[in-house]
Design an enzyme around this catalytic site. Sequence first.
Site, PDB file in Angstrom:
ATOM      1  CE  LYS A 159      31.210  13.742 -13.075  1.00 20.43           C
ATOM      2  NZ  LYS A 159      29.586  13.614 -12.731  1.00 20.43           N
TER       3      LYS A 159
HETATM    4  N1  PPE Z   1      25.656  16.250  -8.943  1.00 18.54           N
HETATM    5  C1  PPE Z   1      26.047  15.294  -9.247  1.00 18.54           C
HETATM    6  C2  PPE Z   1      26.177  14.176  -8.266  1.00 18.54           C
HETATM    7  C3  PPE Z   1      26.475  14.810 -10.561  1.00 18.54           C
HETATM    8  O1  PPE Z   1      26.896  13.635 -10.933  1.00 18.54           O
HETATM    9  C4  PPE Z   1      26.567  15.866 -11.692  1.00 18.54           C
HETATM   10  C5  PPE Z   1      26.912  15.594 -12.934  1.00 18.54           C
HETATM   11  C6  PPE Z   1      25.949  17.030 -11.342  1.00 18.54           C
HETATM   12  C7  PPE Z   1      25.715  17.426  -9.776  1.00 18.54           C
HETATM   13  C8  PPE Z   1      26.065  18.359 -12.129  1.00 18.54           C
HETATM   14  O2  PPE Z   1      27.260  18.722 -12.379  1.00 18.54           O
HETATM   15  P1  PPE Z   1      27.766  19.207 -13.862  1.00 18.54           P
HETATM   16  O3  PPE Z   1      27.631  18.309 -14.985  1.00 18.54           O
HETATM   17  O4  PPE Z   1      29.228  19.839 -13.808  1.00 18.54           O
HETATM   18  O5  PPE Z   1      26.819  20.643 -14.214  1.00 18.54           O
HETATM   19  N2  PPE Z   1      26.547  14.235 -13.395  1.00 18.54           N
HETATM   20  C9  PPE Z   1      27.205  13.798 -14.701  1.00 18.54           C
HETATM   21  C10 PPE Z   1      26.881  12.226 -14.682  1.00 18.54           C
HETATM   22  C11 PPE Z   1      25.655  11.850 -15.173  1.00 18.54           C
HETATM   23  C12 PPE Z   1      25.467  10.370 -15.323  1.00 18.54           C
HETATM   24  O6  PPE Z   1      24.473   9.483 -15.433  1.00 18.54           O
HETATM   25  O7  PPE Z   1      26.745   9.611 -15.644  1.00 18.54           O
HETATM   26  C13 PPE Z   1      26.594  14.363 -15.868  1.00 18.54           C
HETATM   27  O8  PPE Z   1      25.810  15.323 -15.653  1.00 18.54           O
HETATM   28  O9  PPE Z   1      27.246  14.328 -16.772  1.00 18.54           O
END
Ligand code: PPE
Length: 307
Positions: A159
């Site tokens: 991330k």
């Molecule tokens: N893909 C991406 C690109 C992504 O950023 C997230 C989380 C996910 C999948 C899902 O991952 P998880 O949260 O581990 O289930 N995105 C984060 C950021 C959102 C934002 O706007 O800032 C989140 O959901 O916290």
Amino acid sequence: MVQKADSIWFDGKLVPWDKAQVHVLTHTLHYGVGVFEGIRCYTCSNGESAVFRLPEHVERLFHSAKINEMAIPFTQEEICAAIIDTLKANKLSEGYIRPLAFIGAGVMGVNPADNPIQIIIATWPWGAYLGAEALEKGIRVKTSTFTRHHVNVMMTKSKTAGNYVNSVLAKREALADGYNEALMLDVDGYVCEATGENIFIVRNGIIKTPPLGSILSGITRESIMLLAEDLGYTVVEDRFTRDELYCADEAFFTGTAAEVTPIREVDRRVIGAGSRGPVTKAVQEAYFKVLRGDNPKYGKWLARYSL
Ligand code: PPE
């Protein structure tokens, strides 16, 4: 506007919100090499609070840092403890937690050399990411003109702050075009993920999600796969195309912020019945049950704290 809290944890101590500042020559501000997490905490049905999958999120933060050759000057245990301390200091029983490790000021140029690695933890209340109605009614999605990262261009298991330029471009395009979220395809044209969510489809009772290629390895994704299997569904990780998505019975996004959000339309094609489907509803309910502390099997996923 983000709702201001009392404190932000900054390099080892809690500082007042307004004092959590950095120099304009902070390296990450110029070159985007910073790593962050998105974590949620919930008020459980017994009145206690709990952070969902705290060690897993902190481990992913450290993996993101490793990928980017950033040495965070704290242990994972220290960051977990700092997150709980910040929530308590801010008296936040339910909301969002944002740790960010970044490269501080020092030299400029693409070799950050010995610039310090700094880390902050902020918390704020955050309701339904895609709107209160979205969790029940579902959202409208448009395939983005922006392709998701190639695995050798950006490190997609991290991330990394800079990775999200791609997300911001896609999200703004989708919103400007009157949709709620962008669907991003991978470099081969297969369905990948959304700007901040993983994607699932359901067809004939089988649940399918793209494999860990260029997607972020979502912690919600993994949780949902396990919960869906507990409910008796078969879950497969396999590539699929946008037209397979068009013809799915159901589709939904998962993410810490988005939780489990049904998709009711993609590129003007109605998905299934055009509302939250029964499988989506079942996994969504199972997920919220865990978050509220009502599924003892997954009590281990909750780091409980009291204010
Ligand atoms: N893909 C991406 C690109 C992504 O950023 C997230 C989380 C996910 C999948 C899902 O991952 P998880 O949260 O581990 O289930 N995105 C984060 C950021 C959102 C934002 O706007 O800032 C989140 O959901 O916290």
